[in-house]
Enzyme design. Structure first.
Site, short mmCIF file in Angstrom:
data_model
loop_
_atom_site.label_atom_id
_atom_site.label_comp_id
_atom_site.label_asym_id
_atom_site.label_seq_id
_atom_site.Cartn_x
_atom_site.Cartn_y
_atom_site.Cartn_z
CB ILE A 37 -22.49 -7.56 -25.15
CG1 ILE A 37 -22.73 -8.38 -23.88
CG2 ILE A 37 -22.25 -6.08 -24.81
CD1 ILE A 37 -21.54 -8.49 -22.94
CE1 TYR B 113 -13.20 -13.55 -22.13
CE2 TYR B 113 -13.60 -13.46 -19.76
CZ TYR B 113 -13.87 -13.01 -21.05
OH TYR B 113 -14.80 -12.02 -21.24
CE LYS C 137 -12.38 -10.03 -23.06
NZ LYS C 137 -12.81 -9.16 -24.14
CB ILE D 152 -25.16 -25.79 -8.54
CG1 ILE D 152 -26.43 -24.93 -8.61
CG2 ILE D 152 -24.03 -25.05 -7.84
CD1 ILE D 152 -26.92 -24.46 -7.26
N1 LIG Z 1 -21.33 -11.91 -21.53
C1 LIG Z 1 -20.63 -11.65 -20.43
O1 LIG Z 1 -21.02 -12.00 -19.32
C2 LIG Z 1 -19.32 -10.89 -20.52
C3 LIG Z 1 -18.69 -10.53 -19.32
C4 LIG Z 1 -17.48 -9.83 -19.38
C5 LIG Z 1 -16.94 -9.47 -20.60
N2 LIG Z 1 -17.57 -9.86 -21.75
C6 LIG Z 1 -16.95 -9.47 -23.02
O2 LIG Z 1 -17.93 -8.79 -23.79
C7 LIG Z 1 -17.72 -9.04 -25.17
C8 LIG Z 1 -18.99 -9.58 -25.80
O3 LIG Z 1 -19.34 -10.80 -25.15
P1 LIG Z 1 -20.68 -11.59 -25.49
O4 LIG Z 1 -21.18 -12.18 -24.23
O5 LIG Z 1 -21.56 -10.76 -26.31
O6 LIG Z 1 -20.08 -12.80 -26.35
P2 LIG Z 1 -20.53 -13.34 -27.80
O7 LIG Z 1 -19.72 -14.56 -28.02
O8 LIG Z 1 -22.00 -13.42 -27.86
O9 LIG Z 1 -20.05 -12.16 -28.76
C9 LIG Z 1 -18.77 -12.05 -29.30
C10 LIG Z 1 -18.92 -11.91 -30.80
O10 LIG Z 1 -17.60 -11.77 -31.34
C11 LIG Z 1 -17.57 -12.50 -32.55
N3 LIG Z 1 -16.19 -12.90 -32.81
C12 LIG Z 1 -15.45 -13.83 -32.16
N4 LIG Z 1 -14.25 -13.95 -32.74
C13 LIG Z 1 -14.23 -13.08 -33.78
C14 LIG Z 1 -13.27 -12.76 -34.77
N5 LIG Z 1 -12.10 -13.39 -34.82
N6 LIG Z 1 -13.57 -11.82 -35.69
C15 LIG Z 1 -14.79 -11.20 -35.68
N7 LIG Z 1 -15.74 -11.47 -34.76
C16 LIG Z 1 -15.46 -12.40 -33.82
C17 LIG Z 1 -18.45 -13.72 -32.30
O11 LIG Z 1 -18.92 -14.29 -33.53
C18 LIG Z 1 -19.56 -13.12 -31.45
O12 LIG Z 1 -20.67 -12.77 -32.26
C19 LIG Z 1 -16.54 -9.98 -25.26
O13 LIG Z 1 -15.37 -9.22 -25.46
C20 LIG Z 1 -16.52 -10.62 -23.89
O14 LIG Z 1 -15.23 -11.08 -23.57
C21 LIG Z 1 -18.75 -10.55 -21.74
#
Ligand SMILES: NC(=O)c1ccc[n+]([C@@H]2O[C@H](COP(=O)([O-])OP(=O)(O)OC[C@H]3O[C@@H](n4cnc5c(N)ncnc54)[C@H](O)[C@@H]3O)[C@@H](O)[C@H]2O)c1
Length: 328
Positions: free
Chosen positions: A12, A154, A158, A210
């Site tokens: 994201i 998790y 959040k 699934i």
């Molecule tokens: N993908 C989904 O469906 C979803 C749904 C709800 C919430 N989210 C939230 O959205 C955000 C992005 O999710 P995503 O799906 O892109 O996940 P992702 O794992 O692809 O992206 C998270 C990024 O954060 C970086 N990261 C992790 N720990 C770190 C640290 N200590 N220091 C610096 N960087 C760090 C990782 O390297 C990664 O590139 C997250 O906060 C996640 O909890 C995602």
């Protein structure tokens, strides 16, 4: 505008960084390249952002570092007008196996961002929260007033993050907005999620698997809609101090999703059912009325349309993406 995207090499965060660069902003991303899944996907994301710079006024800088490094975060936040905080240990199942790591990154990192922003001229911190904060549905679709009872570490991290954001807003007059994303999908999406998994398996003649009976339902959100919600927040204070759902407001059962992908790619395959996984939410479905009212947010696609678009993207990018999905 100067924007800091934490987790900007992730799925994201990468889409946000690329879109902001294309919009002409000066974007800095902080990411530690956490090996949660194949890093090749993150390298492609960074490449996309670097390429985007060539065609527009925006700038892009990647800082490799850890959001738990308070000094580094303080320096980066001080230079940013808006912080879009995505860095986290995502994934419900990982949080069951490694709850300390999840707390450490998701809350330790967030407090560094908020503490730095409170001491800077930061205009707004936008926090990636999750539909996982709801946990057990009493009524659907979820409105933001629905009780929060997360069923995974998790989800707890959040929800605690949202409270931190509210407290910093109240104590330090720091504008914060929490966006509760509902399962996000699209180009370069994380492996080991239902959509990427089903598509990858069906392309390779393997049946979709699934966990559980497939009656669990999900509101899947196309990543461009997540970008839109964040983009709208760059220029309005309408949601400061608030929490907003960002979903498609459509939903689908996992069985129906598997059948849609299977029928499209490999109709000869039978779907396989395995034991349900611990801590997975049973149903998610977003009401997006609040985001619509405060931001003018409007989801752009039905899930069926988005899945078809993802399959087309997968097909065009199969050569590099598929091996990385399978190695994760
Ligand atoms: N993908 C989904 O469906 C979803 C749904 C709800 C919430 N989210 C939230 O959205 C955000 C992005 O999710 P995503 O799906 O892109 O996940 P992702 O794992 O692809 O992206 C998270 C990024 O954060 C970086 N990261 C992790 N720990 C770190 C640290 N200590 N220091 C610096 N960087 C760090 C990782 O390297 C990664 O590139 C997250 O906060 C996640 O909890 C995602």
């Amino acid at each position: 505008m100067r924007i800091l995207v934490t987790g900007g090499a992730g799925f994201i965060g990468g889409h946000l960084a690329e879109a902001f660069v294309e919009d002409g902003h000066n974007v800095t991303t902080l990411d530690n390249f956490e090996p949660f899944y194949d890093l090749g996907i993150k390298r492609q994301t960074v490449e996309r952002c670097r390429t985007a710079v060539a065609d527009c006024e925006g700038t892009y800088e990647l800082v490799e570092g850890d959001v738990r490094d308070a000094e580094l975060v303080s320096d980066l936040v001080a230079d940013a007008e808006v912080v879009v905080h995505q860095a986290a240990q995502a994934g419900v199942r990982t949080s069951v196996d490694e709850p300390r790591k999840v707390t450490d990154i998701n809350l330790g990192g967030l407090v560094n961002v908020l503490e730095s922003a409170a001491q800077s001229e930061t205009r707004r911190v936008i926090l990636a929260s999750s539909s996982s904060v709801y946990g057990k549905p009493q009524s659907l679709p979820y409105t933001e007033e629905h009780p929060t009872e997360p069923v995974s570490p998790y989800g707890v991290s959040k929800l605690a993050g949202e409270h931190y954001a509210r407290v910093y807003d109240e104590l330090h007059d720091l504008p914060t907005v929490c966006l509760r994303y509902f399962t996000v999908y699209g180009p370069r999406m994380r492996p080991n999620m239902a959509i990427s998994n089903f598509v990858s398996r069906c392309y390779n003649g393997e049946p979709p698997v699934i966990y559980g009976d497939g009656t669990q339902t999900r509101d899947f959100t196309y990543v461009e809609d997540i970008v839109d919600a964040n983009r709208l927040l760059l220029t309005t204070d309408a949601a400061d101090g608030d929490v907003l759902n960002v979903g498609s407001s459509d939903n689908i059962s996992i069985r129906e999703l598997a059948e849609t992908v299977r029928n499209r790619l490999a109709p000869e395959l039978d779907i396989v059912y395995e034991d349900a996984r611990q801590a997975d939410a049973e149903h998610t479905h977003a009401s997006v009325e609040k985001a619509r009212e405060l931001l003018g947010y409007a989801p752009s696609r039905s899930i069926e349309e988005g899945v078809e678009e993802f399959i087309e993207w997968y097909d065009a990018n199969r050569e590099w993406y598929e091996p990385l999905v399978q190695s994760s």
